[in-house]
Write a protein that holds these residues in place. Sequence first.
Motif, short mmCIF file in Angstrom:
data_model
loop_
_atom_site.label_atom_id
_atom_site.label_comp_id
_atom_site.label_asym_id
_atom_site.label_seq_id
_atom_site.Cartn_x
_atom_site.Cartn_y
_atom_site.Cartn_z
N GLU A 34 -2.52 -5.87 3.34
CA GLU A 34 -1.50 -6.12 2.32
C GLU A 34 -1.68 -5.22 1.10
OE1 GLU A 34 1.02 -8.30 2.74
OE2 GLU A 34 0.23 -8.73 4.74
N CYS A 35 -2.89 -5.24 0.51
CA CYS A 35 -3.09 -4.49 -0.74
C CYS A 35 -3.99 -3.27 -0.56
CB CYS A 35 -3.67 -5.41 -1.82
SG CYS A 35 -5.33 -6.01 -1.47
N GLY A 36 -4.67 -3.14 0.58
CA GLY A 36 -5.52 -1.98 0.84
C GLY A 36 -6.90 -2.05 0.22
N GLU A 37 -7.24 -3.17 -0.40
CA GLU A 37 -8.55 -3.31 -1.01
C GLU A 37 -9.60 -3.55 0.07
OE1 GLU A 37 -10.18 -6.16 -4.34
OE2 GLU A 37 -8.22 -5.36 -4.90
N GLY A 47 -8.58 -9.44 -3.49
CA GLY A 47 -7.62 -8.75 -4.34
C GLY A 47 -6.26 -9.44 -4.39
N CYS A 48 -5.78 -9.90 -3.22
CA CYS A 48 -4.43 -10.47 -3.20
C CYS A 48 -4.40 -11.92 -2.72
CB CYS A 48 -3.52 -9.61 -2.32
SG CYS A 48 -4.03 -9.51 -0.60
N GLY A 53 -2.06 -12.48 7.08
CA GLY A 53 -0.64 -12.37 6.80
C GLY A 53 -0.04 -13.49 5.98
N ARG A 54 -0.83 -14.49 5.57
CA ARG A 54 -0.28 -15.58 4.75
C ARG A 54 -1.02 -15.64 3.43
NH1 ARG A 54 -2.14 -20.84 6.87
NH2 ARG A 54 -3.99 -19.94 7.73
#
Length: 64
Positions: A34-37, A47-48, A53-54
């Motif tokens: 999702e955020c690439g962290e 990070g997110c 995926g949820r």
Amino acid sequence: MAMALPKRRHSRSRTRQRRAHDALRAPDIGNCPECGEPKMSHRLCGGCGMYRGRSVVQLEEDIN
């Protein structure tokens, strides 16, 4: 009852062969899709707050 004791001393090579598998290895780190962290596998992204995926956790940055 007496405890069992080794009859002979183990050689250095035999001891080191036994300990060959005791080394520590670095944890496997991948990237969050999702955020690439960077994150560890099978763990929540710090990070997110996403997992598989949820959105699992609402982070303080998202609330404000």
